[in-house]
Design a protein around this motif. Structure first.
Motif, PDB file in Angstrom:
ATOM      1  N   MET A   1       0.833  -1.205   0.000  1.00  0.00           N
ATOM      2  CA  MET A   1       0.000   0.000   0.000  1.00  0.00           C
ATOM      3  C   MET A   1       0.868   1.255   0.000  1.00  0.00           C
ATOM      4  O   MET A   1       0.548   2.249  -0.693  1.00  0.00           O
ATOM      5  N   GLU A   2       1.972   1.193   0.753  1.00  0.00           N
ATOM      6  CA  GLU A   2       2.866   2.352   0.754  1.00  0.00           C
ATOM      7  C   GLU A   2       3.469   2.585  -0.635  1.00  0.00           C
ATOM      8  O   GLU A   2       3.582   3.732  -1.087  1.00  0.00           O
ATOM      9  N   GLN A   3       3.814   1.465  -1.309  1.00  0.00           N
ATOM     10  CA  GLN A   3       4.359   1.605  -2.664  1.00  0.00           C
ATOM     11  C   GLN A   3       3.324   2.171  -3.612  1.00  0.00           C
ATOM     12  O   GLN A   3       3.627   3.024  -4.460  1.00  0.00           O
ATOM     13  N   VAL A   4       2.035   1.695  -3.441  1.00  0.00           N
ATOM     14  CA  VAL A   4       0.959   2.225  -4.294  1.00  0.00           C
ATOM     15  C   VAL A   4       0.773   3.717  -4.035  1.00  0.00           C
ATOM     16  O   VAL A   4       0.619   4.521  -4.981  1.00  0.00           O
ATOM     17  N   VAL A   5       0.791   4.125  -2.750  1.00  0.00           N
ATOM     18  CA  VAL A   5       0.623   5.544  -2.415  1.00  0.00           C
ATOM     19  C   VAL A   5       1.764   6.369  -2.999  1.00  0.00           C
ATOM     20  O   VAL A   5       1.561   7.461  -3.540  1.00  0.00           O
ATOM     21  N   VAL A   6       3.005   5.844  -2.893  1.00  0.00           N
ATOM     22  CA  VAL A   6       4.158   6.580  -3.433  1.00  0.00           C
ATOM     23  C   VAL A   6       4.041   6.711  -4.943  1.00  0.00           C
ATOM     24  O   VAL A   6       4.287   7.786  -5.520  1.00  0.00           O
ATOM     25  N   GLU A   7       3.634   5.597  -5.598  1.00  0.00           N
ATOM     26  CA  GLU A   7       3.485   5.660  -7.055  1.00  0.00           C
ATOM     27  C   GLU A   7       2.387   6.643  -7.441  1.00  0.00           C
ATOM     28  O   GLU A   7       2.531   7.397  -8.420  1.00  0.00           O
ATOM     29  N   ASP A   8       1.258   6.649  -6.680  1.00  0.00           N
ATOM     30  CA  ASP A   8       0.169   7.584  -6.976  1.00  0.00           C
ATOM     31  C   ASP A   8       0.636   9.031  -6.789  1.00  0.00           C
ATOM     32  O   ASP A   8       0.324   9.897  -7.621  1.00  0.00           O
ATOM     33  N   ARG A   9       1.412   9.253  -5.701  1.00  0.00           N
ATOM     34  CA  ARG A   9       1.937  10.609  -5.498  1.00  0.00           C
ATOM     35  C   ARG A   9       2.869  11.018  -6.617  1.00  0.00           C
ATOM     36  O   ARG A   9       2.826  12.170  -7.100  1.00  0.00           O
ATOM     37  N   GLU A  10       3.707  10.089  -7.030  1.00  0.00           N
ATOM     38  CA  GLU A  10       4.625  10.411  -8.148  1.00  0.00           C
ATOM     39  C   GLU A  10       3.846  10.708  -9.424  1.00  0.00           C
ATOM     40  O   GLU A  10       4.187  11.645 -10.169  1.00  0.00           O
TER      41      GLU A  10
ATOM     42  N   GLU B   1       2.277  14.066  -9.089  1.00  0.00           N
ATOM     43  CA  GLU B   1       3.297  15.107  -9.258  1.00  0.00           C
ATOM     44  C   GLU B   1       3.692  15.262 -10.730  1.00  0.00           C
ATOM     45  O   GLU B   1       3.876  16.381 -11.225  1.00  0.00           O
ATOM     46  N   ARG B   2       3.820  14.108 -11.398  1.00  0.00           N
ATOM     47  CA  ARG B   2       4.172  14.180 -12.824  1.00  0.00           C
ATOM     48  C   ARG B   2       3.081  14.865 -13.629  1.00  0.00           C
ATOM     49  O   ARG B   2       3.357  15.721 -14.492  1.00  0.00           O
ATOM     50  N   LEU B   3       1.773  14.530 -13.342  1.00  0.00           N
ATOM     51  CA  LEU B   3       0.674  15.188 -14.067  1.00  0.00           C
ATOM     52  C   LEU B   3       0.633  16.684 -13.750  1.00  0.00           C
ATOM     53  O   LEU B   3       0.387  17.515 -14.636  1.00  0.00           O
ATOM     54  N   ARG B   4       0.884  17.015 -12.444  1.00  0.00           N
ATOM     55  CA  ARG B   4       0.878  18.424 -12.095  1.00  0.00           C
ATOM     56  C   ARG B   4       1.976  19.187 -12.827  1.00  0.00           C
ATOM     57  O   ARG B   4       1.759  20.310 -13.328  1.00  0.00           O
ATOM     58  N   GLN B   5       3.157  18.552 -12.905  1.00  0.00           N
ATOM     59  CA  GLN B   5       4.245  19.211 -13.637  1.00  0.00           C
ATOM     60  C   GLN B   5       3.910  19.348 -15.125  1.00  0.00           C
ATOM     61  O   GLN B   5       4.205  20.386 -15.746  1.00  0.00           O
ATOM     62  N   GLN B   6       3.280  18.302 -15.704  1.00  0.00           N
ATOM     63  CA  GLN B   6       2.895  18.400 -17.118  1.00  0.00           C
ATOM     64  C   GLN B   6       1.873  19.505 -17.350  1.00  0.00           C
ATOM     65  O   GLN B   6       1.964  20.281 -18.320  1.00  0.00           O
ATOM     66  N   GLN B   7       0.880  19.569 -16.415  1.00  0.00           N
ATOM     67  CA  GLN B   7      -0.120  20.640 -16.551  1.00  0.00           C
ATOM     68  C   GLN B   7       0.522  22.015 -16.404  1.00  0.00           C
ATOM     69  O   GLN B   7       0.195  22.953 -17.138  1.00  0.00           O
TER      70      GLN B   7
END
Length: 315
Positions: free
Chosen positions: A251-260, A263-269
């Protein structure tokens, strides 16, 4: 009483160490006895010899206990040795008391016999005195006839008195001897009853010891069962904990991947908005200054405006 294999091995190791130390002590005592044999006092030599013998006996008992612990995981021989030692001590104490009482009674009898012997010797002295007086009377028969009679009568009276006292003393000693024999019989009977009572008490204590051993064994089994249950529960809880840790890591890995990803979508936007703003700014600059394709469009617009103005003027 049975022990576990680990407990028996630990006790066997301790006993082996103690046996080695006792062997070393016995060897040291042997060396000391040989060294001080000529100069040491007899009491000191006897004490060292007894100490050496005790060390050898204890070492032998420890060796037997060590073998029993290794083979049977029990220490019944130790309990047997303790019981035998207690019985020996009790028997020795009883023998010592009986011997002391017999010695005391022998001393009393010996003292009475000495008194009787003294009186007998006194009687012999009186008889010797009588003989001497008779001899003197025989030498002087004419002079001491009357005196002889008086002396003989006195001697006879004294002899009768002495015999009477002696017979009374003998009777008294016989009565005392008979009383001592009765007391000795009574003491023997009391000794037998005490011995029987102690044997019964020893059997009762042995029975209680066996019961306590059985209870102890049962309690140990219960504690071992409880320990096994606790170990099983601990294993199950550890498995659950490992599974929960694995799920937590997933679950922690899923949360980290979701955060990444966020963050990537926010940077793209942000990049897209910056690019759009930059393109709008550049387009505005080109339009305001008439650069590129925007310049031709303005010239065509100006030409159209001039033609329309001319047409209006002609009208």
């Amino acid at each position: 009483m049975c022990l576990s294999r680990i407990q028996s091995l630990r006790l066997a190791a301790v006993l082996e160490d103690c046996s080695d130390q006792l062997d070393i002590l016995g060897h040291a005592l042997t060396v000391q006895i040989n060294r001080e044999r000529s100069s040491a006092a007899p009491q000191e030599e006897a004490r060292l010899t007894k100490l050496k013998r005790d060390c050898q006996h204890i070492s032998q008992q420890m060796s037997e206990l060590h073998l029993e612990l290794e083979e049977k995981q029990s220490f019944n021989c130790l309990l047997q040795v303790v019981g035998e030692e207690e019985q020996k001590k009790m028997a020795e104490n009883m023998k010592r008391e009986a011997k002391r009482e017999l010695e005391r009674r022998k001393q009393i009898i010996q003292r009475k016999e000495e008194e009787l012997q003294q009186k007998t010797e006194k009687l012999k002295d009186m008889q010797q005195l009588t003989k001497d007086l008779r001899h003197q009377l025989n030498e002087q028969p004419s002079k001491i006839e009357n005196r002889k009679k008086l002396v003989e009568k006195s001697i006879e009276l004294q002899l009768q008195k002495t015999q009477k006292e002696t017979s009374q003393a003998e009777k008294l000693l016989e009565d005392q001897l008979e009383l001592l024999k009765k007391q000795l019989k009574q003491e023997v009977r009391v000794h037998e009853e005490s011995k029987k009572f102690l044997q019964n008490r020893h059997e009762e204590l042995q029975l209680q010891l066996q019961q306590w051993q059985q209870r102890t064994k049962q309690m140990l089994q219960e504690k071992e069962q409880q320990l096994n249950n606790v170990r099983c529960k601990r294993t199950v809880n550890l498995d659950k904990l490992m599974e929960m840790r694995r799920k937590y890591r997933e679950m922690e890995q899923v949360v980290v991947e979701d955060r990444e990803e966020q963050e990537r979508l926010r940077q793209q936007q942000a990049k897209a908005r910056a690019a759009t703003k930059l393109q709008a700014w550049w387009r505005g600059c080109m339009v305001r200054r008439g650069l590129g394709s925007f310049k031709k469009a303005e010239e065509s617009k100006k030409g159209k405006k001039k033609k329309e103005g001319k047409k209006k003027k002609k009208k």
